[in-house]
Structure formats: C-alpha cells, structure tokens
Design an enzyme around this catalytic site. Sequence first.
Site, mmCIF file in Angstrom:
data_model
loop_
_atom_site.group_PDB
_atom_site.id
_atom_site.type_symbol
_atom_site.label_atom_id
_atom_site.label_comp_id
_atom_site.label_asym_id
_atom_site.label_seq_id
_atom_site.Cartn_x
_atom_site.Cartn_y
_atom_site.Cartn_z
ATOM 1 N N ASP A 86 0.845 -1.197 0.000
ATOM 2 C CA ASP A 86 0.000 0.000 0.000
ATOM 3 C C ASP A 86 0.878 1.244 0.000
ATOM 4 O OD1 ASP A 86 -2.200 -1.640 0.203
ATOM 5 O OD2 ASP A 86 -2.368 -1.415 2.376
HETATM 6 N N1 URA Z 1 -1.284 -5.845 3.917
HETATM 7 C C1 URA Z 1 -1.761 -4.584 3.901
HETATM 8 O O1 URA Z 1 -2.805 -4.303 4.486
HETATM 9 N N2 URA Z 1 -1.074 -3.664 3.240
HETATM 10 C C2 URA Z 1 0.102 -3.914 2.600
HETATM 11 O O2 URA Z 1 0.703 -3.016 2.025
HETATM 12 C C3 URA Z 1 0.572 -5.236 2.624
HETATM 13 C C4 URA Z 1 -0.140 -6.183 3.285
#
Ligand code: URA
Length: 246
Positions: free
Chosen positions: A106
């Site tokens: 993310d």
């Molecule tokens: N899980 C999440 O919620 N975000 C990420 O970036 C990776 C795994």
Amino acid sequence: MGKERLDKILASQNIASRREAGLLIRRGAVLVNGAPVAKADFKVDPELDEITVNGRILNAKKYVYYMMNKPAGVLSAARDSRAKTVVDLIPPGMQRRGLFPAGRLDKDTEGLLLITDDGAFAHRMLAPKSHVFKRYEAVLESPVSEGDAERFEKGLELGDMTCLPAQLRVLQEGPNPLVLVRIREGKFHQVKRMFLAVGNRVQRLKRVQIGALCLDEALAPGEVRELSPKEAELVFEPDGNLYEIH
Ligand code: URA
C-alpha cells in the site's frame, strides 16, 4: 546465460547495431574487465564480466533484482503520470527498461519490496502454489486481545474471503503494541483487514521478510540495492521459525 559474442551483447542492449558495435570494439572503446578487446566475436559472460563502453559500465545482465526499502507515501507501481512511484526512486545508474515491483505494498506501507524486470520470477513469487510467506511488522492502535493469535491461526473470515492460517506474535507490549504477522497470501489491504476483523487497527505497517529474504536494515527508506540472482532466489526458501528469529 553463459558466454556470448561481445557485439551481440552490445546490440541486444541497444548500445549500437551489430555492425556499429564491431566498429566501437575495433576502435578500442569497449573494455572487458578493464582490458581493451580487439575482436567483435570475443566471448563474454555478461553475468560475470564487466563491460565498459566509452568508460561507462554496461549492465548487460539479462535481468536485475533490486531490493528496496520502500518509504511511506510512494506508490508501488512501474510509472504513474500523476504520482511518484517506487521505480522513480531508482537511481539513474540502476534504471532499466521494464522494471516493475514484484508484488505491491500500500502507499502508506514501508519496507521490503522487490523490483525486477524478470516477469517469470515475479509470477513465480506471487503464485499461490509457491507458498511464499511474507512477514510484516505492525504498530497497532490497541493491545492485542487474548485469542487473536488463535483466530489468525484458524483462518480469519473477512467477508469476501477466508484467510489461510496466519501467525501473530507480539514483539513489544504496550498501548500501541508492535507485532509480527506472517501471511502467505497478499490480497488487497490484507493485514489491515485482518486486524479490523479482530476489532483492532494498523497504525503503521512495514514488510520485513519475503521467504528467507530479509529486509537489509542498512538500507534507508527509499534506498535500493541490487541482489544477486542467488539472493533473489531466497524468496523461495522457507522463512524459518517465527519464534526463533527477530
Ligand atoms: N497488507 C496490507 O494491508 N497492506 C500492505 O501493504 C501489505 C499487506
């Protein structure tokens, strides 16, 4: 990849046409391991030999594998017309055509990200049947409740999916505990959604390991280093015992 003709390597890297490459070589503009080479059919191993053209090192490897310590606030994408991406953070000397992140984090997630131009490698790493475990460190909004680790282990129900068994371990207790989570899937916002499912919230998320490959803590956020193909293969190795490391 093995050995190949020098003029062919230069042509394949878009340095020159095969004929122009021959001229460059005969003119002495091309060095192999620091020594000029006179013949265009000189055999070179691009993985092992250093080739320079007019003093600039040529990265003639077939594929590259970069480890990045992704900073928060940068998009995990190849290129984006509006936002800064992880590929934009790669220094000019390490840029190549076709680089993309193998797996996404993310925008606000930090830590271990692999960037490569090897599509088959990324495909293999992300394929469910490869069983590649990923580990994340998370700072949580509230203390971990009793039974959370067991619920992670049993497979959390997220509404549209049931998670595969995952492991949760508290690294540091407190009002905002630091925890380690081990998952082998990588669905959208998965770790954040898993904590929401147990009534908690992730405040900060950092990926620290993929398979047996750990984030190099010497890399500052935004920094990149090249991995040897052998190091990159560590992602396919077992990630170890959750209770023995860290
Ligand atoms: N899980 C999440 O919620 N975000 C990420 O970036 C990776 C795994």
